[in-house]
Design a protein around this motif. Structure first.
Motif, PDB file in Angstrom:
ATOM      1  N   ARG A  52       0.884  -1.167   0.000  1.00 23.40           N
ATOM      2  CA  ARG A  52       0.000   0.000   0.000  1.00 23.40           C
ATOM      3  C   ARG A  52       0.921   1.216   0.000  1.00 23.40           C
ATOM      4  O   ARG A  52       1.696   1.414   0.930  1.00 23.40           O
ATOM      5  CB  ARG A  52      -0.906  -0.026   1.227  1.00 23.40           C
ATOM      6  CG  ARG A  52      -1.944   1.066   1.192  1.00 23.40           C
ATOM      7  CD  ARG A  52      -3.055   0.798   2.168  1.00 23.40           C
ATOM      8  NE  ARG A  52      -4.050  -0.085   1.545  1.00 23.40           N
ATOM      9  CZ  ARG A  52      -5.062  -0.637   2.214  1.00 23.40           C
ATOM     10  NH1 ARG A  52      -5.191  -0.428   3.494  1.00 23.40           N
ATOM     11  NH2 ARG A  52      -5.924  -1.399   1.597  1.00 23.40           N
ATOM     12  N   ILE A  53       0.826   2.003  -1.059  1.00 26.15           N
ATOM     13  CA  ILE A  53       1.674   3.175  -1.244  1.00 26.15           C
ATOM     14  C   ILE A  53       0.923   4.400  -0.725  1.00 26.15           C
ATOM     15  O   ILE A  53      -0.065   4.825  -1.328  1.00 26.15           O
ATOM     16  CB  ILE A  53       2.032   3.367  -2.735  1.00 26.15           C
ATOM     17  CG1 ILE A  53       2.659   2.096  -3.309  1.00 26.15           C
ATOM     18  CG2 ILE A  53       2.939   4.579  -2.916  1.00 26.15           C
ATOM     19  CD1 ILE A  53       2.694   2.067  -4.835  1.00 26.15           C
ATOM     20  N   PHE A  54       1.381   4.950   0.389  1.00 26.01           N
ATOM     21  CA  PHE A  54       0.769   6.168   0.932  1.00 26.01           C
ATOM     22  C   PHE A  54       1.450   7.357   0.282  1.00 26.01           C
ATOM     23  O   PHE A  54       2.674   7.502   0.348  1.00 26.01           O
ATOM     24  CB  PHE A  54       0.929   6.210   2.451  1.00 26.01           C
ATOM     25  CG  PHE A  54      -0.022   5.271   3.142  1.00 26.01           C
ATOM     26  CD1 PHE A  54      -1.274   5.719   3.542  1.00 26.01           C
ATOM     27  CD2 PHE A  54       0.307   3.952   3.345  1.00 26.01           C
ATOM     28  CE1 PHE A  54      -2.170   4.854   4.145  1.00 26.01           C
ATOM     29  CE2 PHE A  54      -0.583   3.072   3.953  1.00 26.01           C
ATOM     30  CZ  PHE A  54      -1.827   3.527   4.352  1.00 26.01           C
ATOM     31  N   GLY A  84      -2.462  -7.276   5.797  1.00 20.69           N
ATOM     32  CA  GLY A  84      -1.427  -7.984   5.060  1.00 20.69           C
ATOM     33  C   GLY A  84      -0.632  -7.148   4.073  1.00 20.69           C
ATOM     34  O   GLY A  84       0.116  -7.692   3.266  1.00 20.69           O
ATOM     35  N   HIS A  85      -0.779  -5.829   4.127  1.00 19.42           N
ATOM     36  CA  HIS A  85      -0.047  -4.947   3.206  1.00 19.42           C
ATOM     37  C   HIS A  85       1.296  -4.535   3.794  1.00 19.42           C
ATOM     38  O   HIS A  85       1.439  -4.392   4.999  1.00 19.42           O
ATOM     39  CB  HIS A  85      -0.840  -3.669   2.931  1.00 19.42           C
ATOM     40  CG  HIS A  85      -2.164  -3.899   2.309  1.00 19.42           C
ATOM     41  ND1 HIS A  85      -2.312  -4.287   0.995  1.00 19.42           N
ATOM     42  CD2 HIS A  85      -3.413  -3.798   2.812  1.00 19.42           C
ATOM     43  CE1 HIS A  85      -3.598  -4.416   0.717  1.00 19.42           C
ATOM     44  NE2 HIS A  85      -4.288  -4.123   1.810  1.00 19.42           N
ATOM     45  N   ARG A  86       2.239  -4.310   2.907  1.00 12.15           N
ATOM     46  CA  ARG A  86       3.497  -3.670   3.278  1.00 12.15           C
ATOM     47  C   ARG A  86       3.318  -2.184   2.986  1.00 12.15           C
ATOM     48  O   ARG A  86       2.552  -1.810   2.116  1.00 12.15           O
ATOM     49  CB  ARG A  86       4.649  -4.267   2.480  1.00 12.15           C
ATOM     50  CG  ARG A  86       4.701  -5.767   2.717  1.00 12.15           C
ATOM     51  CD  ARG A  86       6.026  -6.412   2.834  1.00 12.15           C
ATOM     52  NE  ARG A  86       7.190  -5.639   3.076  1.00 12.15           N
ATOM     53  CZ  ARG A  86       7.796  -5.554   4.281  1.00 12.15           C
ATOM     54  NH1 ARG A  86       7.292  -6.149   5.339  1.00 12.15           N
ATOM     55  NH2 ARG A  86       8.904  -4.862   4.405  1.00 12.15           N
ATOM     56  N   ILE A  87       4.013  -1.351   3.707  1.00 12.22           N
ATOM     57  CA  ILE A  87       3.867   0.102   3.608  1.00 12.22           C
ATOM     58  C   ILE A  87       4.977   0.686   2.745  1.00 12.22           C
ATOM     59  O   ILE A  87       6.154   0.360   2.929  1.00 12.22           O
ATOM     60  CB  ILE A  87       3.943   0.744   5.014  1.00 12.22           C
ATOM     61  CG1 ILE A  87       2.894   0.134   5.941  1.00 12.22           C
ATOM     62  CG2 ILE A  87       3.842   2.257   4.941  1.00 12.22           C
ATOM     63  CD1 ILE A  87       1.479   0.255   5.464  1.00 12.22           C
ATOM     64  N   VAL A  88       4.587   1.553   1.804  1.00 12.28           N
ATOM     65  CA  VAL A  88       5.549   2.296   0.984  1.00 12.28           C
ATOM     66  C   VAL A  88       5.254   3.783   1.221  1.00 12.28           C
ATOM     67  O   VAL A  88       4.232   4.296   0.773  1.00 12.28           O
ATOM     68  CB  VAL A  88       5.434   1.946  -0.512  1.00 12.28           C
ATOM     69  CG1 VAL A  88       6.472   2.729  -1.315  1.00 12.28           C
ATOM     70  CG2 VAL A  88       5.603   0.444  -0.732  1.00 12.28           C
ATOM     71  N   PRO A  89       6.151   4.468   1.942  1.00  9.31           N
ATOM     72  CA  PRO A  89       5.882   5.869   2.335  1.00  9.31           C
ATOM     73  C   PRO A  89       6.375   6.904   1.325  1.00  9.31           C
ATOM     74  O   PRO A  89       7.436   7.501   1.485  1.00  9.31           O
ATOM     75  CB  PRO A  89       6.650   5.982   3.661  1.00  9.31           C
ATOM     76  CG  PRO A  89       7.824   5.071   3.479  1.00  9.31           C
ATOM     77  CD  PRO A  89       7.318   3.929   2.631  1.00  9.31           C
ATOM     78  N   VAL A  90       5.592   7.164   0.283  1.00  7.09           N
ATOM     79  CA  VAL A  90       5.918   8.219  -0.670  1.00  7.09           C
ATOM     80  C   VAL A  90       5.578   9.583  -0.064  1.00  7.09           C
ATOM     81  O   VAL A  90       6.301  10.562  -0.257  1.00  7.09           O
ATOM     82  CB  VAL A  90       5.182   8.000  -2.013  1.00  7.09           C
ATOM     83  CG1 VAL A  90       5.350   9.197  -2.942  1.00  7.09           C
ATOM     84  CG2 VAL A  90       5.697   6.727  -2.684  1.00  7.09           C
ATOM     85  N   PHE A 104       6.708  -0.068  13.202  1.00  5.13           N
ATOM     86  CA  PHE A 104       6.294  -0.443  11.848  1.00  5.13           C
ATOM     87  C   PHE A 104       7.485  -0.792  10.948  1.00  5.13           C
ATOM     88  O   PHE A 104       7.289  -1.130   9.776  1.00  5.13           O
ATOM     89  CB  PHE A 104       5.496   0.692  11.198  1.00  5.13           C
ATOM     90  CG  PHE A 104       4.135   0.875  11.785  1.00  5.13           C
ATOM     91  CD1 PHE A 104       3.069   0.098  11.362  1.00  5.13           C
ATOM     92  CD2 PHE A 104       3.911   1.817  12.776  1.00  5.13           C
ATOM     93  CE1 PHE A 104       1.805   0.254  11.906  1.00  5.13           C
ATOM     94  CE2 PHE A 104       2.648   1.976  13.331  1.00  5.13           C
ATOM     95  CZ  PHE A 104       1.600   1.196  12.892  1.00  5.13           C
ATOM     96  N   ALA A 105       8.692  -0.736  11.475  1.00  7.32           N
ATOM     97  CA  ALA A 105       9.902  -0.885  10.657  1.00  7.32           C
ATOM     98  C   ALA A 105       9.921  -2.178   9.843  1.00  7.32           C
ATOM     99  O   ALA A 105      10.390  -2.177   8.700  1.00  7.32           O
ATOM    100  CB  ALA A 105      11.146  -0.805  11.539  1.00  7.32           C
ATOM    101  N   ASP A 106       9.417  -3.259  10.379  1.00  3.86           N
ATOM    102  CA  ASP A 106       9.433  -4.536   9.666  1.00  3.86           C
ATOM    103  C   ASP A 106       8.395  -4.621   8.556  1.00  3.86           C
ATOM    104  O   ASP A 106       8.354  -5.617   7.828  1.00  3.86           O
ATOM    105  CB  ASP A 106       9.204  -5.699  10.645  1.00  3.86           C
ATOM    106  CG  ASP A 106      10.381  -5.892  11.587  1.00  3.86           C
ATOM    107  OD1 ASP A 106      11.496  -5.435  11.269  1.00  3.86           O
ATOM    108  OD2 ASP A 106      10.178  -6.508  12.658  1.00  3.86           O
ATOM    109  N   SER A 107       7.564  -3.604   8.424  1.00  2.00           N
ATOM    110  CA  SER A 107       6.478  -3.622   7.430  1.00  2.00           C
ATOM    111  C   SER A 107       6.638  -2.550   6.362  1.00  2.00           C
ATOM    112  O   SER A 107       5.710  -2.293   5.609  1.00  2.00           O
ATOM    113  CB  SER A 107       5.134  -3.434   8.138  1.00  2.00           C
ATOM    114  OG  SER A 107       4.919  -4.462   9.066  1.00  2.00           O
TER     115      SER A 107
END
Length: 131
Positions: A52-54, A84-90, A104-107
């Motif tokens: 999931r790209i925020f 079950g999403h991984r985080i992508v912090p745009v 949240f570092a592992d995700s």
């Protein structure tokens, strides 16, 4: 406007609710039933279910200074990880917030060009300029 600091939590008397709004690809934050802001997300074509790209966080000016961006971000990321999403912090705010919250570092996945392309595509669709 996006909050650039982390003030105190919202007042206890405020009814604050964060909810996923998948039809609009965002998490909304409401205060006493009023829309106070949102955090937009999208997915890359090659991993629509994994990441999931925020990419944009907004708190309405009338609600600034109450710590709502932090509340919104924590809940949006927690729900996303639970799903079950991984985080992508745009989003610059989300990236900055994550630097201060190791839980949240592992995700979290690094931003790659494919993520930026997904954000460009989502923005084009939102403004009607997608081809």
């Amino acid at each position: 406007m996006t909050e650039d600091h982390t003030p105190a939590e919202p007042a206890a008397e405020d009814a604050v609710e964060v909810r996923d709004n998948p039809e609009r690809h965002r998490f909304d934050i409401l205060v006493d039933g009023r829309q106070a802001g949102f955090s937009l997300y999208t997915a890359a074509e090659e991993s629509p279910d994994d990441q999931r790209i925020f990419h944009h966080t907004v708190i309405d000016d009338a609600f600034e200074g109450r710590g709502l961006a932090g509340v919104l971000t924590r809940e949006a990321l927690a729900v996303s990880v639970e799903q079950g999403h991984r985080i992508v912090p745009v989003c610059a705010y989300v990236a900055r917030w994550l630097r201060g919250h190791d839980d949240f570092a592992d995700s979290v996945d690094r931003v790659r060009p494919t993520h930026l392309e997904a954000v460009r595509r989502a923005n084009a669709e939102a403004d009607g300029s997608a081809q």
